[in-house]
Design an enzyme around this catalytic site. Structure first.
Site, PDB file in Angstrom:
ATOM      1  N   GLY A  13     -48.622 -25.043   2.645  1.00 42.36           N
ATOM      2  CA  GLY A  13     -47.825 -25.661   1.581  1.00 42.36           C
ATOM      3  C   GLY A  13     -46.990 -26.805   2.109  1.00 42.36           C
ATOM      4  O   GLY A  13     -45.842 -27.013   1.684  1.00 42.36           O
ATOM      5  N   TYR A 160     -44.038 -12.833 -10.116  1.00 46.16           N
ATOM      6  CA  TYR A 160     -43.473 -13.480  -8.934  1.00 46.16           C
ATOM      7  C   TYR A 160     -42.656 -12.484  -8.115  1.00 46.16           C
ATOM      8  O   TYR A 160     -42.786 -12.408  -6.884  1.00 46.16           O
ATOM      9  CB  TYR A 160     -42.588 -14.647  -9.364  1.00 46.16           C
ATOM     10  CG  TYR A 160     -41.942 -15.386  -8.221  1.00 46.16           C
ATOM     11  CD1 TYR A 160     -42.654 -16.328  -7.488  1.00 46.16           C
ATOM     12  CD2 TYR A 160     -40.615 -15.147  -7.870  1.00 46.16           C
ATOM     13  CE1 TYR A 160     -42.067 -17.016  -6.433  1.00 46.16           C
ATOM     14  CE2 TYR A 160     -40.014 -15.824  -6.825  1.00 46.16           C
ATOM     15  CZ  TYR A 160     -40.741 -16.751  -6.103  1.00 46.16           C
ATOM     16  OH  TYR A 160     -40.154 -17.423  -5.052  1.00 46.16           O
ATOM     17  N   LYS A 164     -43.226 -11.161  -4.150  1.00 45.21           N
ATOM     18  CA  LYS A 164     -42.256 -11.330  -3.070  1.00 45.21           C
ATOM     19  C   LYS A 164     -41.779  -9.982  -2.516  1.00 45.21           C
ATOM     20  O   LYS A 164     -41.507  -9.880  -1.312  1.00 45.21           O
ATOM     21  CB  LYS A 164     -41.070 -12.166  -3.556  1.00 45.21           C
ATOM     22  CG  LYS A 164     -41.428 -13.625  -3.822  1.00 45.21           C
ATOM     23  CD  LYS A 164     -42.013 -14.306  -2.577  1.00 45.21           C
ATOM     24  CE  LYS A 164     -42.312 -15.771  -2.813  1.00 45.21           C
ATOM     25  NZ  LYS A 164     -42.900 -16.437  -1.619  1.00 45.21           N
TER      26      LYS A 164
END
Length: 246
Positions: A13, A160, A164
């Site tokens: 990324g 999400y 995580k």
């Protein structure tokens, strides 16, 4: 100042946001940095700004063959991988300006978030660990970029948050598996909202007041500089890591 001369670091990324900032900072400290993300054009633009030796290696973290190719090209160019920073991640549609409840989250969205945020970390970590162990390295570092939402929850971002929380457990489990090999595995999070694309809907004045993309640069460098006797299996904010390691 942290010295990373001749260290080879893969940053996923790396074309924008936190990854871009960390990659350029690590390069400025002397590291050989491998820039990876999906867009080769965007990576080339960022790599042109780097101070040290770089390798542009485009890949989708969800693609095992592409991940293998990144690691192989890194080994061919630099001989080893000293640090992997698993930064690539997506928040999905259920985050930012308009939260979406679980009942409003379709299967494709759920799968995309899990594939990038969890499977992508698995694929890169597995391949890099293989390279470290097969290469007989005495030390190595894996750094997973997490979130405050990896430790507590809010409504409207279940996919999400689940990814995580999974990343936090993954970090601890792999740290236990590799601690006798001198490989440190840790997680880091910015410590709050960061002025990146996720929060692009905020007014300009509010974006100026939140954390900026360089928030994790110094902590990432300190973690990458750790030797075989370093801290492992921990998860902290960037500020907490700086206080722990400086």
């Amino acid at each position: 100042m942290t010295n990373l001369d001749d260290e080879t670091i893969i940053v996923t990324g790396a074309s924008k946001g936190l990854g871009r900032s960390m990659a350029l900072h690590l390069s400025a400290l002397g590291a050989n940095v491998v820039f990876t993300a999906r867009s080769e054009d965007e990576l080339e633009i960022v790599a042109d700004e780097a101070a040290g030796e770089t390798l542009v290696a485009p890949a989708d973290v969800r693609d095992a063959d592409a991940v293998d190719a990144v690691v192989e090209s890194t080994l061919e160019r630099f001989g080893a991988v000293d640090t992997l920073i698993n930064n690539a991640g997506v928040s999905g549609l259920s985050f930012g300006e308009e939260r979406r409840l679980l009942v409003e989250t379709d299967e494709a969205e759920w799968d995309r978030i899990m594939d990038v945020n969890v499977k992508g970390v698995y694929l890169f970590t597995k391949r890099v660990l293989e390279a470290m162990l097969e290469g007989g390295q005495e030390s190595g570092n894996i750094l997973n970029v997490s979130s405050g939402l990896g430790r507590h929850a809010v409504p409207g971002a279940a996919a999400y948050i689940t990814s995580k929380w999974g990343l936090e457990g993954f970090t601890q489990a792999v740290a236990l598996e590799t601690e006798d090999e001198g490989i440190n595995v840790n997680a880091i999070d910015p410590g709050g909202r960061v002025n990146t694309r996720i929060w692009g809907h905020l007014p300009d004045d509010e974006r100026e007041e939140i954390l900026q993309p360089d928030v994790m640069d110094d902590a990432a460098a300190l973690l990458a500089a750790q030797g075989a006797d370093g801290v492992t299996g921990e998860s902290m904010t960037a500020t907490e890591w700086e206080e722990r390691l400086e």
